[in-house]
Design a protein around this motif. Sequence first.
Motif, PDB file in Angstrom:
ATOM      1  N   LYS A 119       0.621  -1.196   0.063  1.00  0.00           N
ATOM      2  CA  LYS A 119      -0.014  -0.037   0.007  1.00  0.00           C
ATOM      3  C   LYS A 119       0.853   1.180   0.027  1.00  0.00           C
ATOM      4  O   LYS A 119       0.460   2.363  -0.684  1.00  0.00           O
ATOM      5  CB  LYS A 119      -0.861  -0.039   1.190  1.00  0.00           C
ATOM      6  CG  LYS A 119      -1.998  -0.893   0.982  1.00  0.00           C
ATOM      7  CD  LYS A 119      -2.843  -0.840   2.218  1.00  0.00           C
ATOM      8  CE  LYS A 119      -3.992  -2.093   2.555  1.00  0.00           C
ATOM      9  NZ  LYS A 119      -3.713  -2.600   3.811  1.00  0.00           N
ATOM     10  N   GLU A 122       2.129   1.896  -3.378  1.00  0.00           N
ATOM     11  CA  GLU A 122       1.203   2.268  -4.377  1.00  0.00           C
ATOM     12  C   GLU A 122       0.715   3.721  -3.988  1.00  0.00           C
ATOM     13  O   GLU A 122       0.443   4.635  -4.971  1.00  0.00           O
ATOM     14  CB  GLU A 122      -0.093   1.357  -4.329  1.00  0.00           C
ATOM     15  CG  GLU A 122       0.259   0.097  -4.894  1.00  0.00           C
ATOM     16  CD  GLU A 122       0.863  -0.188  -6.305  1.00  0.00           C
ATOM     17  OE1 GLU A 122       0.692   0.961  -7.082  1.00  0.00           O
ATOM     18  OE2 GLU A 122       1.477  -1.034  -6.676  1.00  0.00           O
ATOM     19  N   THR A 123       0.735   4.271  -2.764  1.00  0.00           N
ATOM     20  CA  THR A 123       0.526   5.567  -2.512  1.00  0.00           C
ATOM     21  C   THR A 123       1.734   6.543  -2.967  1.00  0.00           C
ATOM     22  O   THR A 123       1.335   7.651  -3.492  1.00  0.00           O
ATOM     23  CB  THR A 123       0.568   5.886  -0.719  1.00  0.00           C
ATOM     24  OG1 THR A 123      -0.548   4.923  -0.487  1.00  0.00           O
ATOM     25  CG2 THR A 123       0.284   7.177  -0.503  1.00  0.00           C
TER      26      THR A 123
END
Length: 132
Positions: A119, A122-123
């Motif tokens: 995550k 991806e951020t």
Amino acid sequence: MIFTGKRPNNLGVRDGKLAPCPNSPNCVSSQSTDAVHQIAPLNFTSTPEEAIANLKNVIQSLPRTKIITENPDYLYAEFKSALMGFIDDVEFYLDRNTNLIQVRSASRLGQSDLGVNRKRIETIRAKFSELN
């Protein structure tokens, strides 16, 4: 209670490669070939200098981060979890030949990270692509 662990001694770039992920699922790497650890590298269309500056700005905009090592083709940052103070080691290697930034994000301790490393990358990817 703080769970920082020791800084790994296998960080950095060797022969154009970041360290491989361990067998545990709490690591992602754009240079990994298995599905559990594989994540796409970041790509950029700006100059390498602008790309690394933009990446640094993105990293610094995120909470509980500290850039440890920085050079024209490499960034290494520590990310600390809010709740327990776990530290993740996150590396970025800019490959000038391919206009890609190879990434590796790994937890220092434990087995599962509940997808936190994936995550995070991806951020970072989303914020970075807005700048490049």
